[in-house]
Design a protein around this motif. Structure first.
Motif, PDB file in Angstrom:
ATOM      1  N   UNK A 191      55.404  39.240  44.965  1.00 58.93           N
ATOM      2  CA  UNK A 191      55.962  39.883  45.944  1.00 58.93           C
ATOM      3  C   UNK A 191      54.513  39.677  46.626  1.00 58.93           C
ATOM      4  N   UNK A 192      54.703  40.347  48.669  1.00 56.05           N
ATOM      5  CA  UNK A 192      53.596  39.583  49.359  1.00 56.05           C
ATOM      6  C   UNK A 192      52.452  40.408  49.351  1.00 56.05           C
ATOM      7  N   UNK A 193      51.158  38.718  48.687  1.00 50.41           N
ATOM      8  CA  UNK A 193      50.119  39.388  47.920  1.00 50.41           C
ATOM      9  C   UNK A 193      49.037  38.886  48.761  1.00 50.41           C
ATOM     10  N   UNK A 194      47.744  39.953  49.060  1.00 54.08           N
ATOM     11  CA  UNK A 194      46.495  39.163  49.260  1.00 54.08           C
ATOM     12  C   UNK A 194      45.823  38.608  47.952  1.00 54.08           C
ATOM     13  N   UNK A 195      45.138  37.647  48.148  1.00 50.90           N
ATOM     14  CA  UNK A 195      44.235  37.255  47.029  1.00 50.90           C
ATOM     15  C   UNK A 195      42.750  37.478  47.276  1.00 50.90           C
ATOM     16  N   UNK A 196      41.843  38.305  46.327  1.00 52.91           N
ATOM     17  CA  UNK A 196      40.557  37.785  46.750  1.00 52.91           C
ATOM     18  C   UNK A 196      40.218  36.618  45.749  1.00 52.91           C
ATOM     19  N   UNK A 197      39.531  35.730  46.517  1.00 54.79           N
ATOM     20  CA  UNK A 197      39.696  34.075  46.155  1.00 54.79           C
ATOM     21  C   UNK A 197      38.084  34.069  45.047  1.00 54.79           C
ATOM     22  N   UNK A 198      37.215  35.592  45.618  1.00 53.49           N
ATOM     23  CA  UNK A 198      35.533  36.100  44.122  1.00 53.49           C
ATOM     24  C   UNK A 198      36.543  36.502  43.615  1.00 53.49           C
ATOM     25  N   UNK A 199      36.590  35.314  42.021  1.00 54.46           N
ATOM     26  CA  UNK A 199      37.378  35.837  41.017  1.00 54.46           C
ATOM     27  C   UNK A 199      36.495  36.470  39.735  1.00 54.46           C
ATOM     28  N   UNK A 200      35.379  36.111  39.729  1.00 56.17           N
ATOM     29  CA  UNK A 200      34.130  36.354  38.530  1.00 56.17           C
ATOM     30  C   UNK A 200      33.083  35.434  38.570  1.00 56.17           C
ATOM     31  N   UNK A 201      32.335  35.894  38.078  1.00 59.48           N
ATOM     32  CA  UNK A 201      31.150  36.224  38.492  1.00 59.48           C
ATOM     33  C   UNK A 201      30.003  36.146  36.900  1.00 59.48           C
ATOM     34  N   UNK A 202      28.767  35.480  36.408  1.00 64.49           N
ATOM     35  CA  UNK A 202      28.145  36.065  35.107  1.00 64.49           C
ATOM     36  C   UNK A 202      26.783  36.068  35.152  1.00 64.49           C
ATOM     37  N   UNK A 203      25.395  36.494  34.291  1.00 65.92           N
ATOM     38  CA  UNK A 203      24.654  35.545  34.259  1.00 65.92           C
ATOM     39  C   UNK A 203      24.483  34.992  32.316  1.00 65.92           C
TER      40      UNK A 203
END
Length: 464
Positions: A191-203
């Motif tokens: 499908x036509x999709x917009x990707x969020x590039x900020x995918x994962x973060x943790x400490x």
């Protein structure tokens, strides 16, 4: 005419190549070609090498190719590896903004077992709420067949090169390295999709080491056609959390990042650098025509960008900065590495990067009825020390392969993350894999990846 300056990497065999419509009027082709020629003569970094009398009767894709000063290891080692043309300017601009028709599943294709012609797909990551995610795919999944046909070196391109529904048959690699064919099948329709590039973060906290970890897939400030800096602000919020958590070491995961907007690279680097808003992040070098015109119109400031002031900047507290890289890391990823190096120690862990130190411009002439979009190389990028010596790629300080058994983001068993944590703490958090192939051996078995097909391969562009 719409213009966006952009850095791109074009991978042969998987790039977005324009196709000629058999019903196109030759007169329209000539008009399009004249538009292409005029823009290339002005913008192209190697404008002096453009033929004086090109054949305007060719179809636009072939005509564009005829203008290029193409790279040749022996004859033209300084030549162009990265310019491309696309039949739809609108689709080009959307893809550069993170919007495309996709299943939401990025994967790599490798020969497995080694020494055979058999091919398997290994899922690198899955966009949340995408068709692939809803079908149950996760990072590390393996598939061996598509639409009931086993993948091999001869058929993988034909089977996978479609925007239609595909049925994947899952497989797995057992503890002895044997591929076990599965019975589980999953259907996925793009499908036509917009990707969020900020995918994962943790400490992480290991004794006195407070370590922030961020996975970033593309330098995109906001969703396509938005004007809200949504993704840049998301990074700001993550670093605000890091600052509140007294982070003194940072791991940035760019292993699947092919590039993007330089404005986002500048914003991201400004969260990290031990620098001020008076310090130059990067310089850009153009041909003599663009240089003369732009200097008269904008002044010298047109040719460099400085860091910006960020209240969330953690540079003053950082003792370690580790960036995870691979053969898919390029362009804006490399620009950020190069731009940070004059101001702080940067440790690279993973694979050698693409080697893309030149920039391109997005050209569209929709107001003239031109449907094609161009992405010609127009500039060279340098850091504050005027260094741009990464045209063959950045060699990692520690070469590490992620292997074929992938772990969830944030899991220290991931070889790249585990090595980064060791570089910071001095202690092996997890055991190294026994019998693992070298990085060179792994890369020799990899055929391609869908990362290399994103927005022409790898990219970076500047807003204008």
């Amino acid at each position: 005419m719409k213009i966006k300056l952009f850095l791109s990497v074009l991978f042969l065999g998987v790039a977005l190549i324009a196709c000629k419509d058999k019903n196109v009027d030759p007169a329209n082709d000539t008009q399009t070609n004249q538009w292409i020629y005029d823009n290339m003569k002005y913008w192209y970094y190697w404008t002096d090498h453009i033929p004086a009398t090109p054949d305007l009767t060719k179809d636009p894709a072939a005509f564009f190719e005829s203008l290029l000063y193409k790279y040749d290891a022996t004859l033209r080692p300084d030549g162009d590896r990265f310019s491309w043309i696309q039949e739809s300017a609108e689709e080009l601009e959307a893809s550069l903004g993170g919007e495309s028709k996709t299943s939401g599943m990025e994967f790599k294709l490798v020969y497995y077992p080694s020494g055979t012609n058999n091919v398997i797909g290994i899922v690198l990551y899955v966009i949340p709420d995408s068709p692939a995610a809803k079908a149950g795919f996760t990072r590390g999944d393996i598939f061996s067949s598509v639409n009931g046909t086993k993948l091999n070196g001869s058929n993988y391109s034909q089977l996978l090169n479609t925007q239609e529904k595909l049925t994947y048959t899952l497989a797995k690699i057992d503890k002895d390295g044997v591929l076990e064919e599965g019975a589980v099948k999953r259907d996925v329709t793009p499908i036509v999709l917009q990707e969020d590039p900020v995918f994962f973060d943790t400490l992480y906290t290991y004794g006195a080491d407070k370590i922030g970890y961020v996975v970033y897939h593309q330098f995109i400030p906001e969703p396509y056609k938005a004007n809200n800096k949504q993704y840049d602000k998301k990074l700001d919020a993550i670093f605000d959390k890091f600052k509140s958590g007294n982070v003194n070491a940072l791991i940035i995961d760019l292993r699947y990042n092919p590039g993007g907007y330089v404005s986002s690279a500048t914003s991201f680097a400004s969260l990290i650098a031990k620098a001020t808003a008076n310090d130059v992040f990067y310089y850009k070098e153009y041909n003599s025509q663009v240089t003369e015109t732009s200097r008269k119109k904008y002044g010298d400031s047109y040719f460099y960008d400085k860091f910006v002031t960020k209240s969330q900047n953690i540079g003053a507290n950082l003792k370690h900065l580790v960036i995870l890289t691979s053969s898919r890391s390029a362009s804006a990823s490399e620009l950020m590495i190069n731009g940070l190096k004059p101001y702080m120690n940067v440790t690279l862990v993973g694979g050698k990067t693409v080697g893309k130190n030149v920039g391109s411009v997005t050209l569209s002439g929709t107001e003239k009825g031109i449907k094609w979009g161009l992405q010609p190389i127009v500039s060279k990028s340098l850091n504050s020390l005027h260094e741009s010596n990464y045209h063959t790629g950045f060699v990692p300080d520690v070469a590490v392969s992620e292997g074929n058994i992938l772990y969830p983001y944030g899991n220290p068993k991931d070889p790249l993350l585990g090595e980064a944590l060791f570089q910071i703490t001095g202690t092996r958090i997890t055991r190294q894999q026994k019998g693992a192939r070298t990085l060179q051996e792994e890369e020799a078995l990899e055929i391609t990846s869908t990362i290399q097909n994103k927005a022409g391969g790898s990219n970076m562009f500047y807003d204008k």
